[in-house]
Write a protein that holds these residues in place. Structure first.
Motif, PDB file in Angstrom:
ATOM      1  N   VAL A 134     -21.991 -17.640 -21.568  1.00 54.83           N
ATOM      2  CA  VAL A 134     -20.971 -16.612 -21.274  1.00 54.83           C
ATOM      3  C   VAL A 134     -20.437 -16.921 -19.887  1.00 54.83           C
ATOM      4  O   VAL A 134     -21.144 -16.765 -18.893  1.00 54.83           O
ATOM      5  CB  VAL A 134     -21.564 -15.177 -21.306  1.00 54.83           C
ATOM      6  N   LEU A 135     -19.213 -17.403 -19.808  1.00 56.29           N
ATOM      7  CA  LEU A 135     -18.675 -17.837 -18.519  1.00 56.29           C
ATOM      8  C   LEU A 135     -17.842 -16.738 -17.869  1.00 56.29           C
ATOM      9  O   LEU A 135     -16.990 -16.133 -18.525  1.00 56.29           O
ATOM     10  CB  LEU A 135     -17.815 -19.088 -18.704  1.00 56.29           C
ATOM     11  N   PRO A 136     -18.072 -16.476 -16.582  1.00 55.24           N
ATOM     12  CA  PRO A 136     -17.227 -15.511 -15.881  1.00 55.24           C
ATOM     13  C   PRO A 136     -15.781 -16.017 -15.883  1.00 55.24           C
ATOM     14  O   PRO A 136     -15.535 -17.204 -15.641  1.00 55.24           O
ATOM     15  CB  PRO A 136     -17.785 -15.521 -14.447  1.00 55.24           C
ATOM     16  N   PRO A 137     -14.812 -15.135 -16.157  1.00 52.17           N
ATOM     17  CA  PRO A 137     -13.411 -15.562 -16.270  1.00 52.17           C
ATOM     18  C   PRO A 137     -12.923 -16.366 -15.069  1.00 52.17           C
ATOM     19  O   PRO A 137     -12.154 -17.315 -15.239  1.00 52.17           O
ATOM     20  CB  PRO A 137     -12.654 -14.243 -16.400  1.00 52.17           C
ATOM     21  N   ARG A 138     -13.363 -16.017 -13.851  1.00 50.55           N
ATOM     22  CA  ARG A 138     -12.819 -16.686 -12.678  1.00 50.55           C
ATOM     23  C   ARG A 138     -13.299 -18.114 -12.506  1.00 50.55           C
ATOM     24  O   ARG A 138     -12.756 -18.856 -11.680  1.00 50.55           O
ATOM     25  CB  ARG A 138     -13.126 -15.878 -11.410  1.00 50.55           C
ATOM     26  N   ILE A 139     -14.316 -18.521 -13.253  1.00 53.48           N
ATOM     27  CA  ILE A 139     -14.806 -19.896 -13.097  1.00 53.48           C
ATOM     28  C   ILE A 139     -14.701 -20.679 -14.404  1.00 53.48           C
ATOM     29  O   ILE A 139     -14.959 -21.888 -14.432  1.00 53.48           O
ATOM     30  CB  ILE A 139     -16.271 -19.895 -12.574  1.00 53.48           C
ATOM     31  N   SER A 140     -14.292 -20.029 -15.471  1.00 52.49           N
ATOM     32  CA  SER A 140     -14.279 -20.692 -16.777  1.00 52.49           C
ATOM     33  C   SER A 140     -13.104 -21.666 -16.896  1.00 52.49           C
ATOM     34  O   SER A 140     -11.966 -21.312 -16.610  1.00 52.49           O
ATOM     35  CB  SER A 140     -14.183 -19.642 -17.885  1.00 52.49           C
ATOM     36  N   PRO A 141     -13.371 -22.908 -17.329  1.00 53.30           N
ATOM     37  CA  PRO A 141     -12.289 -23.887 -17.495  1.00 53.30           C
ATOM     38  C   PRO A 141     -11.233 -23.422 -18.509  1.00 53.30           C
ATOM     39  O   PRO A 141     -10.058 -23.699 -18.350  1.00 53.30           O
ATOM     40  CB  PRO A 141     -13.015 -25.138 -17.992  1.00 53.30           C
ATOM     41  N   VAL A 142     -11.680 -22.736 -19.561  1.00 53.42           N
ATOM     42  CA  VAL A 142     -10.752 -22.135 -20.516  1.00 53.42           C
ATOM     43  C   VAL A 142     -11.032 -20.635 -20.510  1.00 53.42           C
ATOM     44  O   VAL A 142     -12.171 -20.219 -20.682  1.00 53.42           O
ATOM     45  CB  VAL A 142     -10.949 -22.703 -21.939  1.00 53.42           C
ATOM     46  N   GLN A 143      -9.991 -19.823 -20.301  1.00 57.20           N
ATOM     47  CA  GLN A 143     -10.229 -18.383 -20.200  1.00 57.20           C
ATOM     48  C   GLN A 143     -10.033 -17.668 -21.526  1.00 57.20           C
ATOM     49  O   GLN A 143     -10.613 -16.613 -21.765  1.00 57.20           O
ATOM     50  CB  GLN A 143      -9.301 -17.783 -19.142  1.00 57.20           C
ATOM     51  N   ALA A 144      -9.203 -18.221 -22.388  1.00 57.70           N
ATOM     52  CA  ALA A 144      -8.941 -17.570 -23.676  1.00 57.70           C
ATOM     53  C   ALA A 144      -8.730 -18.625 -24.747  1.00 57.70           C
ATOM     54  O   ALA A 144      -8.031 -19.612 -24.526  1.00 57.70           O
ATOM     55  CB  ALA A 144      -7.715 -16.670 -23.577  1.00 57.70           C
ATOM     56  N   MET A 145      -9.370 -18.413 -25.899  1.00 59.79           N
ATOM     57  CA  MET A 145      -9.166 -19.307 -27.035  1.00 59.79           C
ATOM     58  C   MET A 145      -8.384 -18.555 -28.099  1.00 59.79           C
ATOM     59  O   MET A 145      -8.820 -17.511 -28.583  1.00 59.79           O
ATOM     60  CB  MET A 145     -10.530 -19.744 -27.589  1.00 59.79           C
ATOM     61  N   ILE A 146      -7.214 -19.090 -28.443  1.00 56.60           N
ATOM     62  CA  ILE A 146      -6.415 -18.485 -29.512  1.00 56.60           C
ATOM     63  C   ILE A 146      -6.915 -19.007 -30.847  1.00 56.60           C
ATOM     64  O   ILE A 146      -7.023 -20.225 -31.035  1.00 56.60           O
ATOM     65  CB  ILE A 146      -4.922 -18.827 -29.333  1.00 56.60           C
ATOM     66  N   ILE A 147      -7.268 -18.100 -31.750  1.00 54.81           N
ATOM     67  CA  ILE A 147      -7.786 -18.514 -33.056  1.00 54.81           C
ATOM     68  C   ILE A 147      -6.911 -17.937 -34.160  1.00 54.81           C
ATOM     69  O   ILE A 147      -6.947 -16.737 -34.444  1.00 54.81           O
ATOM     70  CB  ILE A 147      -9.257 -18.070 -33.227  1.00 54.81           C
ATOM     71  N   PRO A 148      -6.103 -18.784 -34.775  1.00 59.94           N
ATOM     72  CA  PRO A 148      -5.276 -18.319 -35.891  1.00 59.94           C
ATOM     73  C   PRO A 148      -6.179 -18.109 -37.119  1.00 59.94           C
ATOM     74  O   PRO A 148      -7.016 -18.969 -37.425  1.00 59.94           O
ATOM     75  CB  PRO A 148      -4.300 -19.468 -36.138  1.00 59.94           C
ATOM     76  N   ILE A 149      -6.011 -16.976 -37.779  1.00 59.45           N
ATOM     77  CA  ILE A 149      -6.772 -16.693 -39.001  1.00 59.45           C
ATOM     78  C   ILE A 149      -5.813 -16.872 -40.165  1.00 59.45           C
ATOM     79  O   ILE A 149      -4.710 -16.322 -40.150  1.00 59.45           O
ATOM     80  CB  ILE A 149      -7.324 -15.255 -38.955  1.00 59.45           C
ATOM     81  N   ALA A 150      -6.259 -17.614 -41.169  1.00 56.32           N
ATOM     82  CA  ALA A 150      -5.343 -18.037 -42.239  1.00 56.32           C
ATOM     83  C   ALA A 150      -4.188 -18.823 -41.616  1.00 56.32           C
ATOM     84  O   ALA A 150      -3.011 -18.460 -41.761  1.00 56.32           O
ATOM     85  CB  ALA A 150      -4.825 -16.835 -43.033  1.00 56.32           C
ATOM     86  N   HIS A 151      -4.547 -19.884 -40.886  1.00 59.78           N
ATOM     87  CA  HIS A 151      -3.568 -20.615 -40.092  1.00 59.78           C
ATOM     88  C   HIS A 151      -2.547 -21.349 -40.960  1.00 59.78           C
ATOM     89  O   HIS A 151      -1.536 -21.807 -40.464  1.00 59.78           O
ATOM     90  CB  HIS A 151      -4.267 -21.604 -39.170  1.00 59.78           C
ATOM     91  N   GLN A 152      -2.835 -21.452 -42.272  1.00 60.93           N
ATOM     92  CA  GLN A 152      -1.859 -22.124 -43.134  1.00 60.93           C
ATOM     93  C   GLN A 152      -0.608 -21.264 -43.333  1.00 60.93           C
ATOM     94  O   GLN A 152       0.451 -21.756 -43.704  1.00 60.93           O
ATOM     95  CB  GLN A 152      -2.499 -22.527 -44.484  1.00 60.93           C
ATOM     96  N   LYS A 153      -0.721 -19.958 -43.053  1.00 61.26           N
ATOM     97  CA  LYS A 153       0.472 -19.091 -43.150  1.00 61.26           C
ATOM     98  C   LYS A 153       1.409 -19.390 -41.993  1.00 61.26           C
ATOM     99  O   LYS A 153       1.001 -19.386 -40.839  1.00 61.26           O
ATOM    100  CB  LYS A 153       0.055 -17.618 -43.111  1.00 61.26           C
TER     101      LYS A 153
END
Lengths: 479, 479
Positions: A283-302
């Protein structure tokens, strides 16, 4: 079967903390061992955390006038031997270069375990007058100590760190610098890593080899063990005398400057893991995390899902956020578990049902809180969510720390505490190393971690020998 | 006596170029030697240039998907020996660690001269499927080669560099990456360091140990000698075979990946000095200079001068400019000379007479042009002046390069050129190493620098042996 099993199960913290730690390090691909025994590869996911630590600390350093340099990695044996306490502290654990190409060297060279002697040699050549002072230097480099037992990030033969070295015209100024750098470590670790610490001065037995005073910040890991997380040393003029570093003061008299050094290393990555991690991974603190947010498409084929996810990714990037998008063909459950394993602070779920309502779901890594946000608002809301998460992570760790500090006024009480609970135990101490040794032996390894800047009066006498107490000390078992 | 004599005279370039170089390095406090023979301290003024090179290149790398890692500095002898050509190339010039603490090691370890073998070992453990490819890694570190003769920045036992290492599923993709990184080096050196280059492929005799093809950018120093300034290598699958790095391709068959590496080092600081420097010291291109403008108050004891100078300093800082202010009690002449010695791109003279007219004088370091600017306009004009200066510095160096490229079609012509002028000589070549050796011997050291991407047809036959020519080559004496 839980979705997260698709990723790869991690040993639960309460089952085997050491195994949990190794699992997280391995499965989040932070580092791995090599055929160079006791030395690690810092893999991209691990090294990126170090890069953020570097960028952040380096800015804090430079704001106080620190200038970076680079000294040789090799030190001639005769140079290392110039300061007696220092060489006694380090000689047993250095690696020796004896051959260059096919020829034996006239004098063997050690790989730096730390660089005080090289800085002193440099100053000896470059300092003449009070006008040359202070010299406030730092270097980012790796050092090598021939440790027998190693653990990823916590103790390896070679590790990455920064070592600051300064000299000053007066004792007061040098002491102020020692304190200033400890403050920077404290603020950085608490504010950016969300790790609360106890801090203060080391006892003589725990001081750095050659230092007059060593100050430390000590963090508490989830298993109740302490981790020394940054130290700042005041040297007096001992090294300068040994190396004949002198300057002409304003009264035209020769004087020896006063010296400091201060260091912080990749151990801190171990602290981040062991303070904030949980049974699902990092669990990385936001201020030190190399990536702060991961976008995850659900049913990405749509098509609509893909369009919104890609647009969100572009918008957040353009707004300067550290964001990534998982466009793989894995199941949503797998993607969620992977983002959790890697400790990415939030995921942004973009699904067809949410899109009908014009919203996405942001899920916090630390407490799994789900926050529904309209698509238009993500760019403004995300920084707010991350800021709150950073604060909450600190508070949670602070509560944990406070709940793991107790005190003892007698040895039976101290032994009972160390037998039945984990964390720091505060106790009075007479100032004698013999009592520290006795406490260590009887408790099975608890050492004095620091004499805090604000001591409490718990009793009149030493917890161990009963003689008059001089200080209050935090004792703890440590990494 | 000229004002600049107050600082410390520098040997003129035309009198003794080597001494001029050493004078600049020493007096601008860029680096200095240590008691670790052949190893340097990178002092703050020198290291700050490297930090800017790092920041700029690192961004260019990451924009193409490069991820940073850190590998151990020590390599077991058995690992180094796995690839035959590679070990033959490097074994004679590595330093050997034989003892850890007080004990002899079972197997000796060398300090990395470069890290191909460590990356291969890592990939062997981490690559399984085509889905794992490509792996596009880089590390910033120091390496050590046991050189006999050393020169500041140009050749030292230990030096700082970046080494990129990648593996790919196909030859085409690996070759494209080799080319992409050479392009990045080219663009960075030309755009940010204002150094024009000739570029192309190395002949077999000048290739990196173990590579199938080496590409290079070659800059021309003021004394007419070439400096290899960055190289990019395509390895084929030779290392992967030696290290058993394999992957399952999309057709479910086992294959060996194709590999690249590419590196650029602190040599480039030497190139900056020797391309742009003049008899008054360093001249730093604005885009890489740690300080872009030095504000120099003239008659600083006057309150209005001090006020305007300090406000200008604050305004420029706030606008994100890299600016410094010289508030010392030295004479204006001394301050000017010092700013010139350090190569700071412009100085901003703030004097009482100018202030009466509401202006300051900006003086360019490269051509001493004086530009009168109203105080209000400095913040907007300064970036423009620096941009023009950057362009002019490049053009001046480009003209110098173009004026120092000639060609030869016979050996007498070639010998005459290398005897009477400096720079590159273009000539046709048969492809045989014997002719390269012959040219080197007869010219007193000219080597093939590269086969350019766009070859000209100067003649049908090799300049040396008269056999049919295969390529056009840039020959030159090099650092």
């Amino acid at each position: 079967m839980n979705d997260k099993k698709f990723v790869e199960a991690i040993t639960a913290r309460d089952v085997d903390f050491a195994k949990w730690y190794t699992d997280v390090v391995t499965k989040a691909k932070l580092c791995e061992y090599t055929s160079t025994k006791g030395c690690m590869v810092y893999m991209p996911n691990g090294y990126a955390i170090w890069e953020n630590i570097q960028a952040n600390l380096d800015k804090r350093f430079k704001d106080t006038g620190v200038r970076n340099v680079y000294m040789p990695m090799l030190i001639p044996e005769s140079l290392l031997q110039k300061e007696k306490d220092h060489v006694n502290g380090f000689a047993p654990e250095v690696a020796w270069v004896t051959h260059g190409g096919s020829e034996p060297l006239e004098e063997r060279l050690c790989i730096r375990p730390t660089s005080e002697v090289l800085f002193c040699e440099h100053w000896q050549k470059n300092v003449n007058s009070y006008r040359d002072l202070p010299m406030v230097y730092n270097q980012w480099c790796s050092v090598l100590r021939w440790e027998k037992t190693t653990r990823p990030f916590l103790r390896s033969k070679e590790f990455l760190w920064q070592e600051g070295h300064t000299i000053h015209a007066t004792q007061e100024e040098a002491e102020a610098r020692t304190e200033m750098m400890l403050n920077i470590y404290h603020d950085f670790v608490e504010e950016d890593l969300a790790i609360p610490v106890v801090w203060g001065r080391k006892t003589d037995s725990e001081k750095f080899a050659g230092a007059k005073a060593t100050y430390t910040i000590e963090a508490l890991m989830h298993d109740g063990k302490a981790l020394q997380s940054g130290t700042s040393h005041y040297f007096g003029d001992g090294f300068c005398k040994a190396f004949d570093v002198k300057f002409v003061n304003q009264d035209n008299k020769m004087e020896y400057p006063h010296q400091t050094s201060w260091g912080l290393s990749t151990r801190l990555i171990g602290a981040i893991i062991m303070v904030h991690g949980d049974d699902d991974g990092l669990v990385l603190p936001p201020r030190i995390s190399p990536v702060q947010a991961m976008i995850i498409p659900i049913a990405h084929q749509k098509e609509e899902v893909a369009n919104v996810a890609n647009k969100l990714y572009a918008d957040l990037k353009a707004a300067g956020m550290k964001v990534d998008i998982d466009l793989s063909k894995k199941t949503p459950g797998f993607k969620f578990s992977n983002q959790e394993l890697l400790g990415i602070p939030v995921r942004i779920e973009v699904g067809p049902r949410d899109l009908e309502n014009g919203v996405v779901t942001i899920v916090r890594r630390d407490n799994r809180e789900k926050i529904i946000v309209t698509i238009d608002e993500v760019v403004t809301k995300l920084p707010e969510i991350l800021a709150i998460m950073q604060k909450d992570m600190y508070q949670k760790a602070k509560d944990f720390l406070n709940n793991h500090i107790t005190s003892a006024t007698t040895m039976p009480e101290m032994l009972e505490k160390f037998a039945n609970q984990t964390g720091f135990v505060k106790a009075m101490w007479c100032g004698e190393e013999a009592c520290e040794d006795e406490i260590k032996a009887q408790t099975g390894g608890a050492t004095s971690r620091c004499i805090p800047f604000e001591e409490e009066h718990l009793a009149d006498v030493c917890v161990c020998c009963g003689k008059p107490a001089k200080h209050m000390v935090y004792f703890g078992k440590a990494y």
